[in-house]
Design an enzyme around this catalytic site. Sequence first.
Site, PDB file in Angstrom:
ATOM      1  CG  HIS A 193      -2.003  -1.219   1.270  1.00 16.62           C
ATOM      2  ND1 HIS A 193      -1.901  -2.567   1.068  1.00 16.62           N
ATOM      3  CD2 HIS A 193      -3.249  -0.883   0.903  1.00 16.62           C
ATOM      4  CE1 HIS A 193      -3.005  -2.952   1.151  1.00 16.62           C
ATOM      5  NE2 HIS A 193      -3.947  -1.949   0.968  1.00 16.62           N
ATOM      6  CG  HIS A 235       2.962  -3.469   6.332  1.00 15.23           C
ATOM      7  ND1 HIS A 235       3.433  -4.387   5.441  1.00 15.23           N
ATOM      8  CD2 HIS A 235       1.494  -3.324   5.681  1.00 15.23           C
ATOM      9  CE1 HIS A 235       2.813  -4.829   4.542  1.00 15.23           C
ATOM     10  NE2 HIS A 235       1.513  -4.382   4.660  1.00 15.23           N
TER      11      HIS A 235
END
Length: 271
Positions: A193, A235
């Site tokens: 992303h 993440h």
Amino acid sequence: MPASQARSRARDRNNVLNRAEFLSLNQPLKGTQESRSSSRKQSGQAGAAGAQNSNPKERRQSQQLPEEDCMQLNPSFKGIAFNSLLAIDICMSKRLGVCANRASSWGGARSMINLLGITGHGIPWIAGTLICLVKSSTLAGQEVLMNLLLALLLDIMIVAGLQKLAKRKGPYDITPGLLDYLTMDTYAFPAGHASRAAMLSKFFLNHLVLAIPLRILLVLWALCVGFSRVMIGRHHITDVLSGFVFGYLQFRLVELIWMSSNTCQMLISIW
């Protein structure tokens, strides 16, 4: 001859060391020799049997232990620095994972953070680019949209390949969603992303005429999309930062292989 033998016998009788009480001084007793030799043989046989019965893996481990101890006690400077940065990254990422689950401190905002992350997903952007490409009637618009589609496809393939090589997991045990499996975004490094958001923002800033407030909002959107992945626990911080770097490099790659208007028209006609 008989006279010489008699003289030698007389000398033996007169020798004090030949008496029975002094025999132990001249030579050791047979019993002690046998006991010593038997004990030596037994100890040697026991040692050989123990060496044969010992496991070869244990012998290898005993030989390797000193080297391992030396490696642990004398690590390199690079190893210490890398492990320290890795520990800081994991600790800070866990602290910032405030929406990792419902029980987290910001668990109520998890749905909103997930929605922000979807705006940086590859599937909606590819679908939207295809729709705009079908409805576009200008050559310049079709050229930009075709190269944007190429950039999105390259981003998915590059990030998926890097994630398969690194195979780094996130700070929390978060199961990827259906859209993540479709784009093969199942591991943590690099953050897909973040790379996509950085690539899209740089692409739009270069090829669209935008007002200054819109340009600032575009950059803030890319930053928010990247760090929203840290907030939901998918993440690490370094994954997002590396995603931004890879996104910029992907933009530079698309600029190098930019498809001309004629090439885009040929591809559209084939499609």
